[in-house]
Design a protein around this motif. Structure first.
Motif, PDB file in Angstrom:
ATOM      1  N   MET A 383      13.028  82.704  69.602  1.00 42.66           N
ATOM      2  CA  MET A 383      13.025  83.559  68.166  1.00 42.66           C
ATOM      3  C   MET A 383      12.857  82.122  67.131  1.00 42.66           C
ATOM      4  O   MET A 383      12.270  82.267  66.265  1.00 42.66           O
ATOM      5  N   GLU A 384      13.595  80.919  67.555  1.00 39.28           N
ATOM      6  CA  GLU A 384      13.472  79.862  66.554  1.00 39.28           C
ATOM      7  C   GLU A 384      11.868  79.440  66.715  1.00 39.28           C
ATOM      8  O   GLU A 384      11.428  78.918  65.566  1.00 39.28           O
ATOM      9  N   ILE A 385      11.329  79.295  67.748  1.00 37.81           N
ATOM     10  CA  ILE A 385       9.803  79.088  67.698  1.00 37.81           C
ATOM     11  C   ILE A 385       9.163  79.975  66.933  1.00 37.81           C
ATOM     12  O   ILE A 385       8.099  79.453  66.091  1.00 37.81           O
ATOM     13  N   HIS A 386       9.315  81.414  66.966  1.00 32.54           N
ATOM     14  CA  HIS A 386       8.621  82.051  66.213  1.00 32.54           C
ATOM     15  C   HIS A 386       8.890  81.878  64.848  1.00 32.54           C
ATOM     16  O   HIS A 386       7.874  81.915  63.899  1.00 32.54           O
ATOM     17  N   VAL A 387      10.123  81.695  64.383  1.00 28.40           N
ATOM     18  CA  VAL A 387      10.309  81.483  62.889  1.00 28.40           C
ATOM     19  C   VAL A 387       9.780  80.217  62.395  1.00 28.40           C
ATOM     20  O   VAL A 387       9.305  80.213  61.350  1.00 28.40           O
TER      21      VAL A 387
END
Length: 681
Positions: A383-387
């Motif tokens: 999720m953090e990579i996506h954000v």
């Protein structure tokens, strides 16, 4: 001989020597530390391959669109035959963008995005990867439609399952539903991964699914009956890529064309979800695109490297004006404060983007590999990579856009010549601002996540941020209670103090945006209108300052690495401070308006004096810093930026090598515009 001297050739003598002698560090040693020995060895091998391979010989003068496509295909084949592709050389592969962005972009779709999609979403039915790697198949990725781009759920191409034939029927209802912009589709692809709405026999739309579809007959290379394929035509840039469009008319494909890891359909038409949560299935369907977004930050860095190399070297040679009217007293334009202000903050941003993008891309690849190998991985990391990619892809592509434009203008008239290459670099980078998510739409995904984390903060829960880009939000109350209290330029320019200011801005904007959203909802505004009416000056700004904070975070981590020599860390620290100060100077209105800085705090004076001081300090090192980043001259391909600094010699060579520049035009008689003149001919 040291490793650096052994691996990295000396630069030729010339007008740039005067600045190179003023540098406070050894550029070869710096390059080796920044790029790693493995990276420098790969560059050396890659550049020698490009220099000697006939497919990469540059044409003289302009060539047709068809020949441009043909050259790109030949170069792609040469790279594939020598095992140079994104799968095998990882982040080092992106050096190819310094030669020509068309080649690595097309190859990264065919051997990167396509391969990733098949591995992530396919099963034992899909034995395409080996055929792709050996060049027997060429497969493109087709998501976008003529009337729908960023709104993937609104795609209108359908794949309806037919129980009688046990096949899917692909259909395009009208031209607006035609798949478009697919790289490699226009002229080359034999197969396409098609994103289509899956319709089951009970007429229920099961949402967007992926299908591997044969589209051209391998014997004739003509489209199969029921398939219409066309080329998108000439673009602003990246014309080696044959972007195309495709339409289907009741085109029947086998049931096994469905990439069925997350959802399948039985022979009798039963729809089976292997990922029970539909939202997770849809997310998995689009997850392969996240890697492309993180790669764009790295592409942006390489375009910035080209532009800054050209502008800095040219500015160090180009002489104009001086303290007297004597021509001998003319100064290189890089000596002027206004020229330093136009270029050096962009040089600092180039290092910031490069440092961030290399590390972030490695993190993204490791995460993807962990998924493919079945290793344990944290969903929070995904999720953090996506954000982060949703915030930094827009930020970095815009930083590159502004840097390239300022470099173009800094080279004045000569920078407007096509030979400078700055126009082509600008055009190629322009695509970064719109593909894989148009920037202003994509950036909203970052703000949405940050707002959800503020809910965690309010309720005393933790903020899941394993990469450290938002974990400080749990301390938001203390951060927001702090005010700017620096009393000197030096303290203001400290990377740690600048970094704290970015943290403060993120906390301020997430709180302010959250309160705006809450207020709108309490007044009965719908969720859609709430999101729409909280963007300008709020959610959009929140995502950008979050991205700026991330670049500073990675820059400071880099500074703390013990690998640097003292003099190297010294100049890197100045670059970090300049990036931070120049970025915050543009946000002075926010800093004053928010109450972080009082009207008599002098934060504006400190930042601006600091920028001027840092630019002056970096003058001696500017040429050496671009030497660290620059590719060889035949790759840079700009008379204005050659490593020997003989700008005017190379401009002359460029003008004279094309004989058309010296010839009378074929239409010369039309120039004589009087009837009398024509009658005498």
């Amino acid at each position: 001989m040291s490793t650096a001297d052994n691996l990295i050739k000396d630069l030729p003598k010339g007008p740039l020597d005067a600045y190179r002698k003023r540098a406070t560090f050894n550029w070869k040693s710096f390059k080796l530390t920044l790029e790693s020995e493995d990276g420098v060895r790969f560059q050396k091998k890659l550049w020698e391959f490009i220099r000697t391979n006939p497919a990469f010989e540059r044409p003289i003068g302009s060539i047709s669109l068809d020949e441009t496509r043909r050259r790109c295909n030949a170069q792609l084949n040469a790279l594939r035959d020598n095992n140079i592709n994104p799968v095998h050389v990882r982040e080092k592969y992106f050096y190819l963008f310094q030669y020509d962005g068309s080649v690595p972009l097309k190859l990264s779709v065919i051997n990167g995005l396509v391969t990733t999609s098949i591995l992530a979403l396919g099963t034992e039915h899909h034995h395409f990867v080996e055929e792709l790697n050996n060049g027997n198949y060429i497969c493109c990725l087709a998501l976008t439609e003529i009337s729908h781009g960023s709104n993937a759920q609104g795609m209108r191409t359908t794949a309806t399952y037919d129980i009688k034939t046990k096949n899917f029927i692909l259909h395009t209802s009208d031209f607006e539903a035609a798949k478009c912009w697919s790289a490699g589709l226009g002229k080359c692809a034999t197969h396409a991964i098609i994103f289509a709405q899956l319709i089951t026999p009970d007429a229920v739309n099961r949402g967007l699914h992926l299908f591997v579809v044969p589209i051209r007959d391998p014997k004739t290379h003509l489209p199969f009956p029921g398939v219409t394929i066309g080329d998108m035509g000439e673009k602003i840039g990246l014309n080696g890529i044959d972007n195309g469009f495709i339409m289907f008319h009741e085109y029947s494909i086998p049931r096994t064309c469905l990439l069925n890891r997350t959802a399948n359909i039985s022979e009798n038409g039963n729809y089976v979800l292997t990922v029970k949560n539909e939202r997770k299935r849809y997310g998995s369907t689009l997850s392969a695109l996240s890697s492309a977004r993180s790669s764009i930050t790295l592409i942006s860095a390489h375009y910035m490297i080209l532009a800054l190399t050209i502008a800095v070297r040219y500015s160090a040679v180009r002489r104009q004006f001086g303290p007297t009217n004597n021509k001998e007293d003319e100064l290189p334009v890089i000596e002027y404060q206004i020229q330093q202000w136009r270029i050096f903050p962009h040089l600092a941003a180039t290092f910031a983007v490069k440092i961030f993008s290399v590390e972030f891309y490695k993190t993204m690849l490791d995460f993807l590999i962990s998924r493919f190998t079945g290793a344990d991985f944290s969903a929070d990391i995904g999720m953090e990579i996506h954000v982060l990619s949703s915030a930094t892809k827009p930020l970095c592509s815009w930083l590159a856009r502004d840097a390239i434009q300022d470099c173009r203008e800094s080279c004045a008239g000569h920078g407007y010549l096509k030979m400078s290459r700055l126009g082509d670099i600008r055009a190629d980078n322009d695509a970064n601002c719109t593909y894989e998510g148009e920037n202003n739409i994509l950036i909203q995904q970052a703000s949405n996540w940050l707002l959800s984390q503020w809910t965690n903060v309010i309720n005393g829960r933790s903020v899941p941020s394993p990469l450290g880009s938002a974990d400080f939000l749990v301390d938001a109350v203390r951060i927001l209670n702090a005010k700017f209290n620096q009393t000197t330029v030096e303290d203001t320019l400290s990377p740690e103090n600048l970094f704290f200011t970015f943290k403060w801005l993120v906390c301020y904007y997430v709180k302010k945006t959250y309160e705006r959203v809450k207020n709108l909802k309490s007044n009965g505004v719908s969720d859609f209108d709430t999101r729409n009416n909280s963007q300008m000056f709020l959610a959009r700004t929140l995502s950008l300052v979050y991205g700026e904070h991330a670049l500073m975070l990675y820059f400071i981590r880099c500074l703390q690495d013990p690998k640097w020599k003292v003099n190297e860390r010294e100049v890197l620290t100045k670059l970090c401070s300049l990036f931070g100060a120049a970025t915050l100077e543009k946000r002075l209105g926010d800093l004053y308006d928010s109450g972080y800085a009082s009207s008599n705090s002098k934060i504006g004076d400190f930042l601006r004096e600091g920028i001027i001081s840092l630019c002056r300090d970096l003058l001696d090192n500017a040429v050496a810093l671009v030497d660290v980043l620059a590719p060889p001259d035949f790759v840079l391909n700009s008379p204005l930026g050659m490593s020997d600094g003989n700008v005017y010699k190379h401009i002359k060579e460029w003008l004279f090598k094309n004989k058309e520049n010296l010839e009378r035009p074929l239409w010369w008689k039309e120039i004589l515009n009087t009837k009398l003149s024509r009658s005498k001919l």
